[in-house]
Enzyme design. Structure first.
Site, short mmCIF file in Angstrom:
data_model
loop_
_atom_site.label_atom_id
_atom_site.label_comp_id
_atom_site.label_asym_id
_atom_site.label_seq_id
_atom_site.Cartn_x
_atom_site.Cartn_y
_atom_site.Cartn_z
N THR A 1 0.93 -1.13 0.00
CA THR A 1 0.00 0.00 0.00
C THR A 1 0.96 1.16 0.00
OG1 THR A 1 -1.84 -0.98 1.25
CG2 THR A 1 -1.47 1.35 1.59
N THR B 1 -0.13 0.76 6.69
CA THR B 1 -0.06 -0.30 5.67
C THR B 1 -0.05 -1.64 6.39
OG1 THR B 1 1.43 -1.37 4.08
CG2 THR B 1 2.45 0.19 5.58
N GLY B 2 -0.59 -2.66 5.74
CA GLY B 2 -0.62 -3.98 6.37
C GLY B 2 -1.96 -4.65 6.16
N GLY C 1 -5.47 -5.18 6.19
CA GLY C 1 -6.52 -4.18 6.36
C GLY C 1 -7.54 -4.51 7.42
N1 GLY Z 1 -3.92 -2.25 3.90
C1 GLY Z 1 -4.41 -2.47 2.62
C2 GLY Z 1 -5.56 -3.37 2.59
O1 GLY Z 1 -5.64 -4.31 3.34
O2 GLY Z 1 -6.41 -3.13 1.79
#
Ligand code: GLY
Length: 316
Positions: A166, A217-218, A220
């Protein structure tokens, strides 16, 4: 206030052959955002510029290079937030648009709403004159291969979670205003219509001049369970430094819901952090005319902005 920008290109696993491209991509994005700040641009302008640079770079899971959903299509989420007045704009499940972050900014500035999704977001994009591009243009060979591999009967669903890319940026400008921006293609082989943390205020990002700004980020669903971005700002409001606040919140996400990820943070005095609980996260920052960047825990390269701009042509 001295301007500062911090960017990330996603936490997760970065294969050896992609490391140099990711380092160069985050360094370039940070330099572009910093140039905006040095020319007197706002924190919102800077984070949009930095994220657009990574959406256009196929090394990252955002814009061109996004992972594919279960149907083999790109569906993207993005958010932007202005810490001055807590305004924010987001889009989710958008297709056929090169720069979702630009559309998110238009949602923030041209509508009374904060999040537009799917068909409604497309109607709005048309009304704003954002060109539609063929979905194929956003798909890379790598993302198609990945999608196909995940469709194989013996594929491991855990694998979905390893490439957690991301992109995001946070900044503070010369007037002390902070902002954040985050953009993603989400999870590989996700269900059609799945909306992740990135589009959700407080999860994918948050910005408040009273404390600072963060972009996450990671995984979601884990990030949403703990509302990671707002949690970090809460810790800073209680007196923690950006680094301690980031580590405390990431530890909580790991122990409470088993989720891994990464964050970038800037506080209202310009202190910054780039922290992650995954093996890697590409990140870069520019402060005091010096570029810092890295991928692994403990890795930090430092160059002056002039040196970095000169070496940009040959690669970082
Ligand atoms: N962090 C991005 C997602 O899981 O969509």
């Amino acid at each position: 206030m001295k301007p500062v920008i911090v960017v990330h290109g996603g936490a997760g696993r970065i294969f050896k052959e992609r490391e140099e491209g990711c380092r160069a991509g985050v360094a370039r994005a940070a330099l572009r955002g910093y140039a905006v700040l040095k020319q007197g641009g706002s924190a919102v302008d800077a984070v949009e510029e930095a994220v657009r640079s990574m959406e256009d770079d196929s090394h990252f899971n955002a814009g061109c290079g996004s992972v594919l959903n279960e149907k083999g299509e790109v569906e993207m989420d993005a958010i932007i937030m202005d810490g001055k007045n807590l305004d924010s704009g987001a889009v989710s499940a958008v297709k056929c648009i090169a720069n979702p972050i630009k559309l998110a900014r238009l949602v923030m500035e041209k509508t009374k709403h904060m999040l537009l999704t799917d068909h409604g977001a497309h109607l709005f994009a048309q009304a704003m004159g954002i060109p539609e591009i063929p979905g194929e243009k956003l798909i890379t060979e790598r993302s198609r291969e990945r999608w196909k591999k995940n469709l194989e009967p013996d594929s491991n669903p855990e694998e979905f979670q390893k490439d957690l890319g991301t992109v995001g940026a946070v900044a503070i400008d010369s007037e002390g205003n902070v902002a954040c921006a985050t953009s993603t293609g989400g999870l590989s082989n996700k269900m059609i219509g799945r909306v992740g943390d990135t589009a959700c205020i407080g999860s994918g990002g948050y910005a408040d001049n009273h404390s600072g700004a963060t972009s996450t980020t990671g995984h979601g669903e884990s990030i949403m369970k703990v509302v990671l971005a707002r949690l970090i700002l809460y810790h800073m409001e209680q007196g923690m430094s950006p680094e301690v606040a980031a580590d405390t919140a990431l530890d909580y996400m790991k122990t409470r819901v088993g989720g891994l990820g990464g964050v970038i943070v800037v506080n209202k005095t310009g202190e910054w952090a780039a922290r992650f609980s995954t093996k890697q996260m590409s990140w870069a920052t520019v402060k005091d005319d010096n570029l810092h960047y890295g991928i692994y825990a403990g890795e930090k390269h430092i160059k002056s902005v002039d040196e970095a701009l000169a070496s940009e042509r040959e690669g970082f």
